[in-house]
Design a protein around this motif. Sequence first.
Motif, short mmCIF file in Angstrom:
data_model
loop_
_atom_site.label_atom_id
_atom_site.label_comp_id
_atom_site.label_asym_id
_atom_site.label_seq_id
_atom_site.Cartn_x
_atom_site.Cartn_y
_atom_site.Cartn_z
N PRO A 1 0.81 -1.22 0.00
CA PRO A 1 0.00 0.00 0.00
C PRO A 1 0.84 1.27 0.00
O PRO A 1 0.39 2.32 -0.46
CB PRO A 1 -0.85 -0.11 1.26
CG PRO A 1 -0.35 -1.27 2.02
CD PRO A 1 0.56 -2.06 1.16
N ASP A 2 2.09 1.19 0.48
CA ASP A 2 2.98 2.36 0.46
C ASP A 2 3.37 2.77 -0.97
O ASP A 2 3.82 3.89 -1.20
CB ASP A 2 4.25 2.09 1.26
CG ASP A 2 3.96 1.89 2.75
OD1 ASP A 2 2.91 2.36 3.22
OD2 ASP A 2 4.79 1.26 3.43
N ASP A 3 3.23 1.84 -1.93
CA ASP A 3 3.58 2.13 -3.32
C ASP A 3 2.44 2.76 -4.10
O ASP A 3 2.60 3.12 -5.26
CB ASP A 3 4.03 0.85 -4.03
CG ASP A 3 5.34 0.31 -3.47
OD1 ASP A 3 6.09 1.10 -2.87
OD2 ASP A 3 5.59 -0.90 -3.61
N LEU A 4 1.26 2.87 -3.48
CA LEU A 4 0.11 3.50 -4.15
C LEU A 4 0.41 4.98 -4.32
O LEU A 4 0.73 5.68 -3.36
CB LEU A 4 -1.16 3.30 -3.33
CG LEU A 4 -2.44 3.85 -3.96
CD1 LEU A 4 -2.80 3.05 -5.21
CD2 LEU A 4 -3.59 3.78 -2.96
N GLN A 5 0.32 5.45 -5.56
CA GLN A 5 0.62 6.85 -5.86
C GLN A 5 -0.66 7.61 -6.19
O GLN A 5 -1.65 7.01 -6.60
CB GLN A 5 1.58 6.92 -7.05
CG GLN A 5 2.90 6.25 -6.79
CD GLN A 5 3.78 6.25 -8.03
OE1 GLN A 5 3.52 6.91 -9.00
NE2 GLN A 5 4.87 5.48 -7.95
N GLN A 6 -0.60 8.92 -6.03
CA GLN A 6 -1.75 9.75 -6.39
C GLN A 6 -1.98 9.66 -7.88
O GLN A 6 -1.06 9.38 -8.65
CB GLN A 6 -1.50 11.20 -6.01
CG GLN A 6 -1.55 11.46 -4.53
CD GLN A 6 -1.47 12.97 -4.24
OE1 GLN A 6 -1.23 13.78 -5.12
NE2 GLN A 6 -1.67 13.31 -2.99
N ASN A 7 -3.22 9.95 -8.27
CA ASN A 7 -3.55 9.95 -9.70
C ASN A 7 -2.73 11.03 -10.40
O ASN A 7 -2.64 12.15 -9.92
CB ASN A 7 -5.03 10.25 -9.89
CG ASN A 7 -5.90 9.14 -9.37
OD1 ASN A 7 -5.61 7.98 -9.58
ND2 ASN A 7 -6.97 9.49 -8.70
N PRO A 8 -2.15 10.68 -11.55
CA PRO A 8 -1.44 11.72 -12.31
C PRO A 8 -2.43 12.76 -12.84
O PRO A 8 -3.58 12.44 -13.12
CB PRO A 8 -0.79 10.94 -13.46
CG PRO A 8 -1.31 9.57 -13.42
CD PRO A 8 -2.09 9.38 -12.16
N VAL A 9 -1.99 13.99 -12.97
CA VAL A 9 -2.87 15.05 -13.47
C VAL A 9 -3.31 14.78 -14.90
O VAL A 9 -4.34 15.29 -15.34
CB VAL A 9 -2.21 16.44 -13.37
CG1 VAL A 9 -2.02 16.85 -11.93
CG2 VAL A 9 -0.90 16.48 -14.12
N THR A 10 -2.56 13.95 -15.61
CA THR A 10 -2.91 13.63 -17.00
C THR A 10 -3.99 12.56 -17.11
O THR A 10 -4.49 12.31 -18.20
CB THR A 10 -1.66 13.15 -17.76
OG1 THR A 10 -1.09 12.05 -17.04
CG2 THR A 10 -0.64 14.26 -17.88
N LEU A 11 -4.36 11.95 -15.99
CA LEU A 11 -5.39 10.91 -16.01
C LEU A 11 -6.73 11.55 -16.33
O LEU A 11 -7.08 12.60 -15.78
CB LEU A 11 -5.44 10.21 -14.65
CG LEU A 11 -6.19 8.88 -14.58
CD1 LEU A 11 -5.53 7.82 -15.46
CD2 LEU A 11 -6.24 8.38 -13.14
N ASP A 12 -7.49 10.96 -17.23
CA ASP A 12 -8.81 11.46 -17.63
C ASP A 12 -9.66 11.77 -16.40
O ASP A 12 -9.64 11.01 -15.42
CB ASP A 12 -9.50 10.39 -18.50
CG ASP A 12 -10.85 10.82 -19.01
OD1 ASP A 12 -11.81 10.83 -18.21
OD2 ASP A 12 -10.94 11.13 -20.22
N ALA A 13 -10.39 12.86 -16.44
CA ALA A 13 -11.19 13.31 -15.28
C ALA A 13 -12.16 12.25 -14.81
O ALA A 13 -12.37 12.06 -13.61
CB ALA A 13 -11.93 14.60 -15.62
N ARG A 14 -12.78 11.52 -15.75
CA ARG A 14 -13.72 10.45 -15.35
C ARG A 14 -13.00 9.34 -14.61
O ARG A 14 -13.56 8.72 -13.72
CB ARG A 14 -14.44 9.87 -16.58
CG ARG A 14 -15.54 10.77 -17.11
CD ARG A 14 -16.13 10.17 -18.34
NE ARG A 14 -15.22 10.41 -19.45
CZ ARG A 14 -15.57 10.46 -20.72
NH1 ARG A 14 -16.82 10.23 -21.05
NH2 ARG A 14 -14.70 10.70 -21.67
N TRP A 15 -11.76 9.08 -14.99
CA TRP A 15 -10.99 8.04 -14.33
C TRP A 15 -10.52 8.51 -12.96
O TRP A 15 -10.54 7.74 -12.00
CB TRP A 15 -9.79 7.65 -15.18
CG TRP A 15 -10.15 6.97 -16.47
CD1 TRP A 15 -11.32 7.11 -17.17
CD2 TRP A 15 -9.35 6.09 -17.21
NE1 TRP A 15 -11.27 6.36 -18.30
CE2 TRP A 15 -10.07 5.72 -18.36
CE3 TRP A 15 -8.07 5.58 -17.03
CZ2 TRP A 15 -9.57 4.85 -19.32
CZ3 TRP A 15 -7.57 4.71 -17.98
CH2 TRP A 15 -8.31 4.35 -19.11
#
Length: 151
Positions: A103-117
Amino acid sequence: MSNEELQEYVTVRVADQLFGIPVLEVHDVLRNLSLTKVPLASPEVAGVLNLRGRIVTAIDVRKRLGLPELPEGENGMSVVVESQGEPYSLLIDNVGEVLELNPDDLQQNPVTLDARWREVSAGIHRLEDKLLVILQIDRLLNFAGNSEIAA
C-alpha cells in the motif's frame, strides 16, 4: 514485509487498460451473461441479470469511463461487487490475476489521467510495463451524482 501488510487486487482489463479492484470487494466472476434491458435507465446501465435468485444491475464500465464499446463479436466478462448492500455486475473485457501490492507504493492519480478516471480511482500502482488504476467501487457506481443507479 509480511503478507498481512500487502493489499490484494483482482486485475481486470477494460480497453487495454489494467484496473485493480480490492479482492475483498469481488464476490463473483461471470461469463456468458444474459442481460435484460432496463427501459429509461442511465446509459451506463447495460441491464439486469438474475444471479442465484438476486436481481443484479449490470454496469458497462466502458461507457462509465468514456471508452469505446467492446468490438462486435467479442464477449466480455463480469465481476460482481456490492455497494450499499446491493450487488452490481461490472462488465469488463477480461479478468487477470490477483496481485499483492504494498500500500505504500500506491501513488496519487497523475494530473494527466482522464477526469472520469480520476473521479473513480483511489490512485495508481506503477507495474513493470503498465499502470494499474485502483478502482473505488462506490465512486464508480455513483455516476451523474445519482447513487440510485437502476430505475
